[in-house]
Design a protein around this motif. Structure first.
Motif, PDB file in Angstrom:
ATOM      1  N   MET A 124      39.698  43.880  45.010  1.00 46.37           N
ATOM      2  CA  MET A 124      38.999  43.075  45.943  1.00 46.37           C
ATOM      3  C   MET A 124      36.970  44.098  46.380  1.00 46.37           C
ATOM      4  N   LYS A 125      36.462  43.007  47.009  1.00 44.00           N
ATOM      5  CA  LYS A 125      35.143  43.178  46.268  1.00 44.00           C
ATOM      6  C   LYS A 125      34.555  43.411  48.189  1.00 44.00           C
ATOM      7  N   LYS A 126      34.724  41.869  49.189  1.00 43.32           N
ATOM      8  CA  LYS A 126      34.561  41.886  49.931  1.00 43.32           C
ATOM      9  C   LYS A 126      35.235  41.065  51.084  1.00 43.32           C
ATOM     10  N   LEU A 127      35.639  41.249  52.161  1.00 46.14           N
ATOM     11  CA  LEU A 127      36.405  40.349  52.921  1.00 46.14           C
ATOM     12  C   LEU A 127      36.111  40.684  54.219  1.00 46.14           C
ATOM     13  N   ASN A 128      36.563  38.865  54.668  1.00 45.00           N
ATOM     14  CA  ASN A 128      35.965  38.913  55.864  1.00 45.00           C
ATOM     15  C   ASN A 128      37.387  38.210  56.377  1.00 45.00           C
ATOM     16  N   PHE A 129      37.458  39.090  57.809  1.00 47.09           N
ATOM     17  CA  PHE A 129      38.616  37.997  58.488  1.00 47.09           C
ATOM     18  C   PHE A 129      39.269  36.967  59.505  1.00 47.09           C
ATOM     19  N   GLY A 130      37.530  36.678  59.472  1.00 43.51           N
ATOM     20  CA  GLY A 130      37.461  35.511  59.577  1.00 43.51           C
ATOM     21  C   GLY A 130      37.735  35.046  61.713  1.00 43.51           C
ATOM     22  N   SER A 131      37.501  34.093  62.205  1.00 43.29           N
ATOM     23  CA  SER A 131      37.440  34.384  63.743  1.00 43.29           C
ATOM     24  C   SER A 131      38.931  34.175  64.705  1.00 43.29           C
ATOM     25  N   SER A 132      39.692  34.870  64.984  1.00 42.97           N
ATOM     26  CA  SER A 132      40.695  34.365  66.058  1.00 42.97           C
ATOM     27  C   SER A 132      40.835  33.265  66.940  1.00 42.97           C
ATOM     28  N   ALA A 133      39.050  33.228  67.813  1.00 41.08           N
ATOM     29  CA  ALA A 133      38.879  32.161  68.162  1.00 41.08           C
ATOM     30  C   ALA A 133      38.874  30.811  67.622  1.00 41.08           C
ATOM     31  N   ALA A 134      38.405  29.961  67.109  1.00 40.58           N
ATOM     32  CA  ALA A 134      38.570  29.698  66.203  1.00 40.58           C
ATOM     33  C   ALA A 134      39.507  29.006  65.125  1.00 40.58           C
ATOM     34  N   SER A 135      40.576  30.063  65.077  1.00 37.72           N
ATOM     35  CA  SER A 135      42.356  29.612  64.325  1.00 37.72           C
ATOM     36  C   SER A 135      42.652  29.328  65.738  1.00 37.72           C
ATOM     37  N   MET A 136      42.938  28.978  66.340  1.00 44.53           N
ATOM     38  CA  MET A 136      43.321  29.140  67.411  1.00 44.53           C
ATOM     39  C   MET A 136      42.612  27.309  68.106  1.00 44.53           C
ATOM     40  N   LEU A 174      38.038  35.866  50.911  1.00 47.82           N
ATOM     41  CA  LEU A 174      37.649  37.467  49.850  1.00 47.82           C
ATOM     42  C   LEU A 174      36.878  37.224  48.731  1.00 47.82           C
ATOM     43  N   VAL A 175      36.291  38.403  48.352  1.00 50.38           N
ATOM     44  CA  VAL A 175      35.743  37.877  47.000  1.00 50.38           C
ATOM     45  C   VAL A 175      36.418  38.949  46.020  1.00 50.38           C
ATOM     46  N   ALA A 176      36.792  38.255  44.869  1.00 51.90           N
ATOM     47  CA  ALA A 176      37.620  39.548  44.358  1.00 51.90           C
ATOM     48  C   ALA A 176      37.752  39.247  43.021  1.00 51.90           C
ATOM     49  N   ASP A 177      37.874  40.232  41.982  1.00 54.24           N
ATOM     50  CA  ASP A 177      38.563  40.155  40.411  1.00 54.24           C
ATOM     51  C   ASP A 177      39.326  40.034  39.937  1.00 54.24           C
ATOM     52  N   ILE A 178      40.065  39.494  39.597  1.00 48.82           N
ATOM     53  CA  ILE A 178      41.794  39.637  38.487  1.00 48.82           C
ATOM     54  C   ILE A 178      41.334  40.173  37.679  1.00 48.82           C
ATOM     55  N   MET A 179      42.137  41.426  36.910  1.00 49.48           N
ATOM     56  CA  MET A 179      41.746  41.685  35.763  1.00 49.48           C
ATOM     57  C   MET A 179      43.673  42.259  35.196  1.00 49.48           C
ATOM     58  N   ILE A 180      44.032  41.121  34.232  1.00 49.77           N
ATOM     59  CA  ILE A 180      45.410  41.755  33.512  1.00 49.77           C
ATOM     60  C   ILE A 180      44.960  41.734  32.377  1.00 49.77           C
ATOM     61  N   TYR A 181      46.321  43.356  32.013  1.00 54.23           N
ATOM     62  CA  TYR A 181      46.010  44.371  30.806  1.00 54.23           C
ATOM     63  C   TYR A 181      47.594  44.438  30.321  1.00 54.23           C
ATOM     64  N   LYS A 182      47.611  44.208  29.392  1.00 52.30           N
ATOM     65  CA  LYS A 182      48.673  44.865  28.505  1.00 52.30           C
ATOM     66  C   LYS A 182      48.247  45.887  28.001  1.00 52.30           C
ATOM     67  N   GLY A 183      49.028  47.757  28.135  1.00 57.92           N
ATOM     68  CA  GLY A 183      48.405  48.849  28.009  1.00 57.92           C
ATOM     69  C   GLY A 183      47.554  48.870  28.799  1.00 57.92           C
ATOM     70  N   LYS A 184      45.549  49.915  27.996  1.00 53.59           N
ATOM     71  CA  LYS A 184      44.917  49.792  28.741  1.00 53.59           C
ATOM     72  C   LYS A 184      43.735  48.591  27.910  1.00 53.59           C
ATOM     73  N   ASP A 185      43.815  47.705  27.466  1.00 54.69           N
ATOM     74  CA  ASP A 185      43.904  46.477  27.262  1.00 54.69           C
ATOM     75  C   ASP A 185      43.088  45.426  28.261  1.00 54.69           C
ATOM     76  N   GLU A 186      41.909  45.343  28.606  1.00 52.69           N
ATOM     77  CA  GLU A 186      41.973  43.696  29.599  1.00 52.69           C
ATOM     78  C   GLU A 186      42.853  42.850  28.139  1.00 52.69           C
ATOM     79  N   VAL A 187      43.669  41.788  28.900  1.00 53.16           N
ATOM     80  CA  VAL A 187      43.564  40.568  27.729  1.00 53.16           C
ATOM     81  C   VAL A 187      42.709  39.410  28.710  1.00 53.16           C
ATOM     82  N   THR A 188      42.899  39.168  30.199  1.00 45.96           N
ATOM     83  CA  THR A 188      42.171  38.093  30.671  1.00 45.96           C
ATOM     84  C   THR A 188      41.655  38.427  32.253  1.00 45.96           C
ATOM     85  N   ARG A 189      40.131  37.850  32.503  1.00 45.54           N
ATOM     86  CA  ARG A 189      39.853  38.543  33.749  1.00 45.54           C
ATOM     87  C   ARG A 189      39.346  37.230  34.337  1.00 45.54           C
TER      88      ARG A 189
END
Length: 190
Positions: free
Chosen positions: A111-123, A134-149
């Motif tokens: 997870m890199k950046k998160l903005n929770f948004g607005s309760s007022a706008a939600s309501m 959310l701004v994020a990366d997803i990495m999938i590893y097999k052992g120590k080797d990254e196999v998917t990003r």
């Protein structure tokens, strides 16, 4: 008035259904999701910025039990990600929080950046207004080797009233978009 509300509901619902994925395949084996294996998932937020501040600073400013609540919220959000992923990917890679050595793969949501948004706008607006982002990366590893990003530069969640519900909605959408992106990328790799 009821007709207008119904029309707006249908309009916003159809726009959401037509929206593409907010997750991008970066590199690696997209067809990993079709493997009959188990993958341990973890969320890494050590370098996360919330509302433009390092997450610890943000939590300290909120005070009270914010840090403990945050850890519980992340756990619930990851549980939602697992539920949604496993629901959309029934015949392939299964996610779990079990850190058993028998699991072939490990998925890290950085997870890199998160903005929770607005309760007022939600309501008052709803239809996704005020949802978390959310701004994020997803990495999938097999052992120590990254196999998917994969990466997202801004997946958006639903419009829940509390930060906790918006975070769960966000991770639900994040999982759905991740599965959709991997399925599309896998077809392209064949």
């Amino acid at each position: 008035m009821k007709k207008i509300f119904l029309l707006l509901s249908v309009l916003f619902s159809s726009l959401t259904m037509l929206a593409g994925s907010d997750v991008d395949f970066v590199k690696g084996n997209a067809c990993i999701m079709n493997e009959a294996a188990t993958c341990t998932i973890e969320a890494n937020y050590t370098d996360l910025f919330i509302e433009g501040k390092p997450y610890l600073e943000h939590m300290k400013e909120k005070g009270g039990t914010s840090l403990k609540d945050w850890e519980d919220d992340v756990r619930r959000a990851v549980d939602e990600f697992i539920k949604e992923w496993n629901g959309h990917n029934k015949k392939g890679l299964r996610l779990t929080v079990d850190k058993s050595a028998a699991n072939a793969y490990r998925m890290v949501i950085k997870m890199k950046k998160l903005n929770f948004g607005s309760s007022a706008a939600s309501m008052f607006i709803g239809f996704g207004a005020g949802g978390a982002q959310l701004v994020a990366d997803i990495m999938i590893y097999k052992g120590k080797d990254e196999v998917t990003r994969l990466k997202t530069d801004g997946v958006n969640g639903g419009s829940g009233i509390s930060e906790t519900s918006r975070m769960r909605d966000l991770f639900e959408e994040f999982a759905e978009d991740t599965v959709k992106t991997l399925k599309t990328a896998c077809k392209a790799q064949r």
